[in-house]
Design a protein around this motif. Sequence first.
Motif, PDB file in Angstrom:
ATOM      1  N   MET A   1       4.600 -42.336  13.831  1.00 33.24           N
ATOM      2  CA  MET A   1       6.014 -42.536  13.997  1.00 33.24           C
ATOM      3  C   MET A   1       6.305 -42.954  15.433  1.00 33.24           C
ATOM      4  O   MET A   1       5.614 -42.538  16.362  1.00 33.24           O
ATOM      5  N   ALA A   2       7.355 -43.700  15.611  1.00 37.80           N
ATOM      6  CA  ALA A   2       7.672 -44.263  16.912  1.00 37.80           C
ATOM      7  C   ALA A   2       7.963 -43.201  17.968  1.00 37.80           C
ATOM      8  O   ALA A   2       7.599 -43.350  19.118  1.00 37.80           O
ATOM      9  N   ASP A   3       8.613 -42.111  17.592  1.00 31.53           N
ATOM     10  CA  ASP A   3       8.988 -41.100  18.576  1.00 31.53           C
ATOM     11  C   ASP A   3       7.900 -40.058  18.816  1.00 31.53           C
ATOM     12  O   ASP A   3       8.110 -39.112  19.552  1.00 31.53           O
ATOM     13  N   GLY A   4       6.751 -40.198  18.178  1.00 27.27           N
ATOM     14  CA  GLY A   4       5.657 -39.277  18.372  1.00 27.27           C
ATOM     15  C   GLY A   4       5.736 -38.008  17.536  1.00 27.27           C
ATOM     16  O   GLY A   4       4.865 -37.157  17.604  1.00 27.27           O
ATOM     17  N   ALA A   5       6.797 -37.855  16.737  1.00 25.10           N
ATOM     18  CA  ALA A   5       6.939 -36.675  15.870  1.00 25.10           C
ATOM     19  C   ALA A   5       5.906 -36.738  14.749  1.00 25.10           C
ATOM     20  O   ALA A   5       5.566 -37.814  14.270  1.00 25.10           O
ATOM     21  N   PRO A   6       5.397 -35.597  14.329  1.00 19.78           N
ATOM     22  CA  PRO A   6       4.442 -35.580  13.228  1.00 19.78           C
ATOM     23  C   PRO A   6       5.070 -36.144  11.953  1.00 19.78           C
ATOM     24  O   PRO A   6       6.269 -36.020  11.731  1.00 19.78           O
ATOM     25  N   LEU A   7       4.269 -36.754  11.158  1.00 22.46           N
ATOM     26  CA  LEU A   7       4.706 -37.346   9.903  1.00 22.46           C
ATOM     27  C   LEU A   7       4.727 -36.305   8.793  1.00 22.46           C
ATOM     28  O   LEU A   7       3.767 -35.553   8.631  1.00 22.46           O
ATOM     29  N   VAL A   8       5.820 -36.245   8.055  1.00 23.02           N
ATOM     30  CA  VAL A   8       5.888 -35.394   6.857  1.00 23.02           C
ATOM     31  C   VAL A   8       5.182 -36.164   5.745  1.00 23.02           C
ATOM     32  O   VAL A   8       5.447 -37.349   5.544  1.00 23.02           O
ATOM     33  N   GLU A   9       4.300 -35.496   5.030  1.00 18.14           N
ATOM     34  CA  GLU A   9       3.580 -36.149   3.933  1.00 18.14           C
ATOM     35  C   GLU A   9       3.977 -35.504   2.615  1.00 18.14           C
ATOM     36  O   GLU A   9       3.995 -34.277   2.504  1.00 18.14           O
ATOM     37  N   GLY A  22       4.233 -30.139   6.190  1.00 21.84           N
ATOM     38  CA  GLY A  22       5.188 -30.161   7.283  1.00 21.84           C
ATOM     39  C   GLY A  22       4.661 -30.722   8.559  1.00 21.84           C
ATOM     40  O   GLY A  22       3.517 -31.129   8.630  1.00 21.84           O
ATOM     41  N   PRO A  23       5.548 -30.769   9.536  1.00 24.19           N
ATOM     42  CA  PRO A  23       6.733 -29.930   9.640  1.00 24.19           C
ATOM     43  C   PRO A  23       7.884 -30.496   8.805  1.00 24.19           C
ATOM     44  O   PRO A  23       8.114 -31.693   8.776  1.00 24.19           O
ATOM     45  N   VAL A  24       8.558 -29.579   8.117  1.00 19.56           N
ATOM     46  CA  VAL A  24       9.718 -29.974   7.319  1.00 19.56           C
ATOM     47  C   VAL A  24      10.632 -28.766   7.158  1.00 19.56           C
ATOM     48  O   VAL A  24      10.184 -27.621   7.214  1.00 19.56           O
ATOM     49  N   ARG A  25      11.901 -29.034   6.982  1.00 19.01           N
ATOM     50  CA  ARG A  25      12.873 -27.975   6.705  1.00 19.01           C
ATOM     51  C   ARG A  25      13.446 -28.255   5.319  1.00 19.01           C
ATOM     52  O   ARG A  25      13.971 -29.320   5.057  1.00 19.01           O
ATOM     53  N   LEU A  26      13.374 -27.270   4.433  1.00 16.35           N
ATOM     54  CA  LEU A  26      13.953 -27.350   3.097  1.00 16.35           C
ATOM     55  C   LEU A  26      15.243 -26.541   3.118  1.00 16.35           C
ATOM     56  O   LEU A  26      15.233 -25.385   3.538  1.00 16.35           O
ATOM     57  N   VAL A  27      16.349 -27.145   2.697  1.00 17.22           N
ATOM     58  CA  VAL A  27      17.658 -26.499   2.764  1.00 17.22           C
ATOM     59  C   VAL A  27      18.210 -26.332   1.353  1.00 17.22           C
ATOM     60  O   VAL A  27      18.280 -27.295   0.591  1.00 17.22           O
ATOM     61  N   ASP A  28      18.625 -25.081   1.003  1.00 17.81           N
ATOM     62  CA  ASP A  28      19.204 -24.834  -0.320  1.00 17.81           C
ATOM     63  C   ASP A  28      20.704 -25.139  -0.301  1.00 17.81           C
ATOM     64  O   ASP A  28      21.282 -25.407   0.760  1.00 17.81           O
ATOM     65  N   PRO A  29      21.373 -25.109  -1.471  1.00 18.81           N
ATOM     66  CA  PRO A  29      22.795 -25.451  -1.544  1.00 18.81           C
ATOM     67  C   PRO A  29      23.707 -24.561  -0.697  1.00 18.81           C
ATOM     68  O   PRO A  29      24.803 -24.976  -0.323  1.00 18.81           O
ATOM     69  N   ASP A  30      23.254 -23.346  -0.390  1.00 15.58           N
ATOM     70  CA  ASP A  30      24.060 -22.431   0.422  1.00 15.58           C
ATOM     71  C   ASP A  30      23.758 -22.543   1.909  1.00 15.58           C
ATOM     72  O   ASP A  30      24.303 -21.791   2.717  1.00 15.58           O
ATOM     73  N   GLY A  31      22.856 -23.438   2.268  1.00 19.13           N
ATOM     74  CA  GLY A  31      22.498 -23.615   3.671  1.00 19.13           C
ATOM     75  C   GLY A  31      21.313 -22.791   4.121  1.00 19.13           C
ATOM     76  O   GLY A  31      20.920 -22.863   5.273  1.00 19.13           O
ATOM     77  N   GLY A  32      20.739 -21.996   3.212  1.00 19.50           N
ATOM     78  CA  GLY A  32      19.517 -21.254   3.541  1.00 19.50           C
ATOM     79  C   GLY A  32      18.368 -22.226   3.746  1.00 19.50           C
ATOM     80  O   GLY A  32      18.321 -23.283   3.123  1.00 19.50           O
ATOM     81  N   ILE A  42       4.023 -26.769   1.152  1.00 22.59           N
ATOM     82  CA  ILE A  42       4.700 -26.125   0.031  1.00 22.59           C
ATOM     83  C   ILE A  42       4.547 -27.061  -1.158  1.00 22.59           C
ATOM     84  O   ILE A  42       4.245 -28.254  -0.988  1.00 22.59           O
ATOM     85  N   VAL A  43       4.697 -26.525  -2.362  1.00 27.63           N
ATOM     86  CA  VAL A  43       4.677 -27.370  -3.552  1.00 27.63           C
ATOM     87  C   VAL A  43       6.008 -27.225  -4.270  1.00 27.63           C
ATOM     88  O   VAL A  43       6.496 -26.120  -4.485  1.00 27.63           O
ATOM     89  N   LEU A  44       6.607 -28.360  -4.588  1.00 23.51           N
ATOM     90  CA  LEU A  44       7.928 -28.395  -5.204  1.00 23.51           C
ATOM     91  C   LEU A  44       7.831 -28.821  -6.661  1.00 23.51           C
ATOM     92  O   LEU A  44       7.106 -29.762  -7.005  1.00 23.51           O
ATOM     93  N   CYS A  45       8.573 -28.117  -7.511  1.00 22.94           N
ATOM     94  CA  CYS A  45       8.585 -28.373  -8.944  1.00 22.94           C
ATOM     95  C   CYS A  45       9.048 -29.798  -9.233  1.00 22.94           C
ATOM     96  O   CYS A  45      10.013 -30.284  -8.655  1.00 22.94           O
ATOM     97  N   ARG A  46       8.366 -30.442 -10.164  1.00 24.17           N
ATOM     98  CA  ARG A  46       8.730 -31.773 -10.615  1.00 24.17           C
ATOM     99  C   ARG A  46       9.021 -31.784 -12.104  1.00 24.17           C
ATOM    100  O   ARG A  46       9.663 -32.689 -12.610  1.00 24.17           O
ATOM    101  N   CYS A  47       8.590 -30.740 -12.819  1.00 24.44           N
ATOM    102  CA  CYS A  47       8.714 -30.733 -14.279  1.00 24.44           C
ATOM    103  C   CYS A  47      10.014 -30.105 -14.764  1.00 24.44           C
ATOM    104  O   CYS A  47      10.435 -30.326 -15.890  1.00 24.44           O
ATOM    105  N   GLY A  48      10.636 -29.257 -13.929  1.00 18.71           N
ATOM    106  CA  GLY A  48      11.868 -28.588 -14.307  1.00 18.71           C
ATOM    107  C   GLY A  48      11.674 -27.251 -15.000  1.00 18.71           C
ATOM    108  O   GLY A  48      12.642 -26.563 -15.297  1.00 18.71           O
TER     109      GLY A  48
END
Length: 73
Positions: A1-9, A22-32, A42-48
């Motif tokens: 990345m141009a700014d030297g920040a690590p790439l999220v994959e 990461g590094p990454v921030r995951l934000v829920d609907p309430d801001g948590g 982390i692994v995120l659900c894709r099947c529902g």
Amino acid sequence: MADGAPLVEIKVRDDGPYKVTGPVRLVDPDGGTWEVPPGESIVLCRCGASQTKPFCDRSHREAGFSSCERAPS
């Protein structure tokens, strides 16, 4: 990345979840937030079907989820 920040994959796993490294921030609907440090994943659900959404609990196996997407060439 141009700014030297690590790439999220984000890896799409055949018949399974998205693996986000990461590094990454995951934000829920309430801001948590979940903070994922550089190099950790982390692994995120894709099947529902997960009972721990947005995270994967491997329910895709019992649900028969099928998807083998590929990036366009």
